[in-house]
Scaffold this active site. Structure first.
Site, short mmCIF file in Angstrom:
data_model
loop_
_atom_site.label_atom_id
_atom_site.label_comp_id
_atom_site.label_asym_id
_atom_site.label_seq_id
_atom_site.Cartn_x
_atom_site.Cartn_y
_atom_site.Cartn_z
N GLY A 35 3.89 8.10 1.41
CA GLY A 35 2.81 8.16 2.37
C GLY A 35 2.56 9.59 2.77
CB CYS A 70 8.00 9.91 -1.48
SG CYS A 70 7.34 11.49 -0.93
CE1 TYR A 71 6.10 9.04 6.78
CE2 TYR A 71 6.39 6.68 6.40
CZ TYR A 71 6.16 7.75 7.27
OH TYR A 71 6.01 7.51 8.62
CG HIS A 74 6.11 9.96 -6.09
ND1 HIS A 74 5.66 8.97 -5.25
CD2 HIS A 74 6.07 11.11 -5.37
CE1 HIS A 74 5.35 9.49 -4.08
NE2 HIS A 74 5.59 10.79 -4.12
CD GLU A 96 5.50 6.06 -7.27
OE1 GLU A 96 6.72 6.22 -7.49
OE2 GLU A 96 4.96 6.44 -6.22
CG ASP A 133 -14.79 -4.02 -12.93
OD1 ASP A 133 -14.06 -4.16 -13.92
OD2 ASP A 133 -15.05 -2.92 -12.42
CE LYS A 169 -13.70 -1.26 -16.22
NZ LYS A 169 -14.77 -1.33 -15.22
#
Ligand code: XMP
Length: 508
Positions: A51, A78-79, A165, A167, A223, A364
């Site tokens: 964050g 992280c945060y 991170h 991810e 979409d 997507k």
């Protein structure tokens, strides 16, 4: 299910996506979610996202200590690591200069998070604070040059945290680390699939909508089509779809899209021809943002009128996806606004309809995978994105019917040749732009003084960054020659060599 608590990171959805890539359901919750909800949902583990705030800043999101008492494994990122440390009586401080970008950490392979990994790991850091004093019961299991505690754990409680991170793709061992947490520590099983997503989404839509009526706007794009097909599978005839031709579409688009919807996908679609109305709204307008605004407003008015003809409508289904959400604003957590100029999500607020947004958490490529599960043909799913304001932002300067016609012809030739060369799928978006510039030329023995057109083709993963596409020279030669020979009004063809950033994909 692994619960991801959103502390406002731009990567929160990416964490959920990584979990799905491991075939486990990853669900995002606001950071202040009640512990009971996570328990009832059967969370096998909790990940605390990063964050933008500092844990001591006024109003910084806090961690509900009840979540730590659930007796399920927790991983702070992280945060998420800093708030975990603060909540458990460790110390966090600012370390003078923020650290953004690549870094190296030395990990302790005796930690379950890093088992079997090389000791030195490249990682991605993005933080201004760090944990200085470990909370009681924790030990440090990684360090970097600027961060004495780059990871920490309390194995008895099954609490883990990393400053970097895992991810993002810039942390090469990141998936491995997440996998160790999700399977090794949380004991989750890899039984989630897109088929299950579709089933769950359908049943969620059914229970939300009940006997209500749902309205949706379909554009022929991936979409909105996937959304409509999914909602139709959930509530059948209770769905009404509207396709608005704003006169700024590609050549032949309306006929093609409506035929596909009605014949192949069995959607009940109302087609509306509103081209003249949009062109009237654009008369005299040159500024790109004013164009977007006028097109958006006209769209809403036309859509409202169509809805009015349908009688009672209770819900509005929209194909908003995750990148649209971060490019506008996170509705879930305290994410910072990154970009607002896109008009997605600009559908009628005044109609006061409740929203159904089944693709909100997806990227997507995941929407395309969902479309395949729903039986939508590959050709539609592989279509390049097309902006809502369409050719309105590709005719530079004032938009007129005649200029749109010229651009449609140029654009058709470009796409025909790209398809013929078999390179369509490797390109993120390819299109033409009509410039308000004339150039001198010669045709036969005659002097010409006509418009210039630009060809733009880019490669990209998510439209946030893009590079110009290296289209083979032979294809460009053919396209250019066909355009000047076949399209009256254009005698000059240019190819755009700008990447994003610093350019954008569209010209306006
Ligand atoms: P830019 O030009 O910002 O485009 O690099 C990124 C992606 O967004 C699309 N785009 C839009 N889509 N309404 C839309 O629905 C808009 O106003 C708009 N502007 C850009 C663009 O085609 C690309 O895919």
């Amino acid at each position: 299910m692994i619960a991801v608590l959103d502390f406002g990171s731009q990567y929160t959805q990416l964490i959920a996506r990584r979990i799905r890539q491991l075939h486990v359901l990853g669900e995002i919750f606001p950071c202040e979610v009640a512990a009971g909800i996570l328990k009832d949902r059967g969370a096998a583990g909790v990940i605390l996202s990063g964050g933008p705030a500092s844990v001591y800043a006024p109003g910084a999101p806090s961690l509900n200590p009840d979540i730590l008492d659930l007796d399920i494994p927790v991983l702070g990122i992280c945060y998420g690591m800093q708030i975990m440390a603060k909540t458990l009586a460790g110390t966090v401080s600012a370390f003078g200069h923020a650290e953004y970008g690549p870094a190296e950490v030395d990990v302790d392979p005796s930690s379950m998070l890093f088992r079997d990994l090389e000791t030195r790991q490249p990682v991605w850091m993005s933080h201004g604070d760090r944990v200085d004093v470990l909370p009681p019961g924790f030990r440090a299991v990684a360090l970097s040059r600027s961060c004495p505690v780059a990871a920490m754990e309390d194995t008895e409680k099954r609490w883990f945290a990393v400053q970097f991170h895992p991810e993002v793709s810039h942390t090469p061992a990141g998936m491995d680390i997440l996998q160790k947490f999700i399977f090794g520590i949380c004991g989750a099983s890899a039984d989630w699939s897109m088929e299950r997503f579709a089933e769950d989404a359908e049943s969620r839509i059914r229970s939300k909508v009940g006997r209500g009526t749902v309205l949706t706007a379909v554009s022929g794009g991936v979409d909105s089509t996937v959304t409509a097909v999914l909602v139709q599978r959930a509530v059948g005839e209770q769905l009404r779809s509207v396709f608005i031709d704003n006169g700024l579409l590609r050549e032949g688009e309306r006929e093609e899209v409506l035929a596909r919807y009605r014949e192949r996908l069995g959607l009940q679609v109302i087609g509306v021809d509103a081209g003249d109305r949009f062109l009237r709204a654009l008369k005299g307008v040159r500024d790109p943002e004013v164009k977007r605004k006028r097109i958006g407003e006209t769209f809403i008015r036309v859509f409202e009128e169509e809805a009015g003809r349908l009688g009672r409508v209770d819900f509005l289904a929209q194909g908003t996806l995750y990148p649209d959400v971060i490019e506008s604003r996170s509705q879930r957590g305290p994410s910072d606004t990154i970009k607002t100029h896109h008009n997605v999500g600009g559908l009628p607020e005044s109609m006061q309809l409740e929203l159904v947004e089944p693709l909100r958490d997806l990227f997507k490529d995941e929407v395309r995978a969902l479309g395949e599960v729903l039986g939508i043909d590959r050709e539609l799913l592989a279509r390049h994105p097309f902006p809502g304001p369409g050719l309105g932002v590709r005719v530079i300067g004032e938009v007129t019917k005649e200029k749109v016609r010229v651009l449609q012809r140029v654009d058709r030739i470009f796409l025909e040749e790209i398809r013929r060369a078999g390179i369509y799928d490797g390109i993120w978006q390819a299109f033409a732009v009509l410039l308000p510039v004339r150039a001198v030329g010669v045709m036969g023995d005659e002097r010409t003084y006509e418009r210039a057109a630009v060809l733009r083709a880019v490669t990209s993963d998510d439209a946030m960054t893009a590079d110009w596409s290296r289209i083979p020279e032979g294809v460009l030669t053919r396209v250019s020659s066909r355009i000047v020979n076949e399209v009256r009004g254009v005698n000059r063809v240019l190819y755009d060599l700008t990447s994003k950033p610093p350019g954008t994909i569209e010209w306006e």
